[in-house]
Design an enzyme around this catalytic site. Structure first.
Site, short mmCIF file in Angstrom:
data_model
loop_
_atom_site.label_atom_id
_atom_site.label_comp_id
_atom_site.label_asym_id
_atom_site.label_seq_id
_atom_site.Cartn_x
_atom_site.Cartn_y
_atom_site.Cartn_z
CB CYS A 69 -4.18 3.40 8.13
SG CYS A 69 -3.49 1.91 7.81
CG HIS A 125 -6.59 4.61 4.44
ND1 HIS A 125 -6.31 3.50 5.58
CD2 HIS A 125 -7.81 4.25 4.07
CE1 HIS A 125 -6.93 2.81 5.70
NE2 HIS A 125 -8.23 3.21 4.93
#
Length: 474
Positions: A69, A125
């Site tokens: 991610c 993130h």
């Protein structure tokens, strides 16, 4: 006769104005969605909205991302490879005093210079230890979502804290997150000033674990006996409904015809959490094709050849300059990304992107793969390739999910044109190609920066901030 001539010139000039109008751009990212987890690759998946946009737009058949991610999101927004950003080793954990490099100008900042309103809904993130790391300090006018990598879909918690913000305000929605994101997207679209171009970055939580879905969607897959796969498939359909709600809102607000929609997964599916990339090899957290070749498409304004499949290569770092070009911006210098918009918009694969790095990590423990490079049709993997080495068909029952991992050589060389599923290692046959690609990898090694620290900082403890993961401690 002169009046007719002037009228014709006026019409021509108006048409050119329409053509040059900056499009609204909706950039949708699905989390942990595998190659085999969408209906346009796998008819067992119910995703009519995604299928329609893909088939009536342009399916990107060779669109590449990062194995996990944080590195991927940094590549999307900055145009730089993770190994040049300190993000080559793993994701940014909640307690880590780290974030994406603050000396880089991100995509939404560039778009604001072009007059765009910029909004973000979903998963960030890219670090949150200080406010300067967070979305509204990095180019987004608004943010509705969470800072970290995963959380519960209903109570919005990860580890020992709640993680959700409406801009900077800590809140907790009272519904399944996929519903909440679609609802906020509709609000932003409805309230948007239509005379201003809009950029909506929509990185959904779906379909990252935990595997949670409203029963109505799970029940659509009663024929699937594997419990995890049944729920996961339902999550994809819930995501598809949300995307359908976003497109319906664009239509209702008369913006759909002026919008460019980009859809991509952030990495491959994770076999241990019911994601599926078959027949591609590997999965999330690997540098095999199953971890890095994304289900992706573009749809809408600017595409001259809709209803097509684009076989040219595009990498995650290319989206930043490509989106800027679609928005009417100029070239961006000094980044790894290439402007692929002329090629995509005209539907003509170019040789511009013929090489890229899957990952490059000389750490003692290269969690998501040590090194891999693509040069033309060939791909070289050097050393550890990631956790999942095999090929994982869709499990028919619980036992099918358990598959032995094959042994692999230190060097793996594949001709992906002939062998897209990476079954025939050519490293003992293609000596000159192996030598050439090893040398090229070593050229890239000159630019590696050390990975950001993942050492937990106790100052991050949500108990110090009324139970919420909160910036301001690094």
């Amino acid at each position: 006769m002169m009046d007719v001539f002037v009228y014709g010139l006026l019409l021509l000039s108006l048409s050119k104005c329409v053509e040059s109008k900056s499009p609204h751009i909706v950039f949708i990212v699905a989390d942990d969605l595998g190659w085999n987890d969408v209906g346009f690759h796998n008819p067992a998946i119910i995703s009519p909205n995604i299928n329609y946009l893909a088939k009536h737009g342009m399916i990107l058949n060779n669109s590449y991302v990062q194995p996990v991610c944080s590195p991927l999101r940094n590549a999307f927004l900055s145009g730089f490879y993770p190994f040049k950003s300190g993000l080559q080793n793993f994701v940014i954990l909640p307690q880590a005093p780290s974030c994406a490099p603050l000396n880089r100008t991100l995509l939404p900042q560039k778009l604001k210079e072009l007059g765009y309103a910029t909004h973000m809904i979903g998963k960030w993130h890219l670090g949150m230890c200080k406010w300067e790391c967070t979305p509204t300090y990095r180019g987004f006018d608004t943010f509705y979502g969470y800072y970290n990598g995963k959380e519960d879909y209903y109570n919005y918690t990860v580890l020992n804290g709640t993680d959700f913000r409406d801009n900077k305000e800590p809140i907790r929605p009272n519904e399944y997150s996929t519903y909440a994101y679609a609802r906020r997207a509709d609000k932003i679209i409805t309230q948007h000033n239509k005379s201003q171009p809009m950029f909506l970055y929509l990185p959904f939580q779906s379909v990252h674990q935990p595997i949670q879905v409203p029963e109505i969607y799970e029940n659509m897959y009663e024929d699937i006996k594997n419990d995890g796969r049944r729920k996961f498939s339902g999550m994809v359909t819930a995501l598809d409904d949300a995307i359908g709600n976003v497109t319906a809102s664009l239509k209702r607000n008369e913006m759909f015809e002026d919008t460019l929609i980009i859809f991509t997964s952030d990495n491959g599916g994770m076999p241990s959490y019911s994601g599926n990339n078959y027949p591609l090899r590997g999965g999330k957290a690997t540098i095999y094709e199953g971890g890095t070749r994304a289900s992706a498409f573009v749809y809408g304004l600017g595409l001259q050849k809709p209803n097509t499949v684009f076989d040219g290569m595009i990498h995650a770092v290319d989206w930043m300059p490509t989106i800027l070009s679609a928005a009417g911006g100029g070239q961006v210098s000094g980044i790894d990304g290439l402007n692929m918009w002329p090629s995509i918009s005209e539907g003509v694969p170019s040789s511009l992107r013929s090489e890229f790095i899957y990952n490059l990590d000389d750490s003692l423990v290269p969690i998501m793969g040590r090194a891999a490079i693509r040069m033309g049709d060939f791909k070289l993997i050097e050393g550890f390739a990631g956790t999942y080495n095999g090929w994982y068909p869709v499990p028919e029952n619980e036992e099918d999910a358990k598959i032995d991992e094959p042994k692999v050589d230190y060097y793996q060389l594949y001709n992906l044109r002939d062998d897209p599923n990476e079954r025939n290692n050519l490293h003992t046959k293609e000596h000159s190609m192996l030598k050439k690609m090893k040398e090229r990898l070593n050229e890239y090694r000159k630019y590696i920066v050390p990975p950001v620290t993942e050492k937990p900082d106790p100052a991050s403890n949500p108990n110090k901030y009324n139970g919420y993961w909160t910036p301001g401690w690094c």
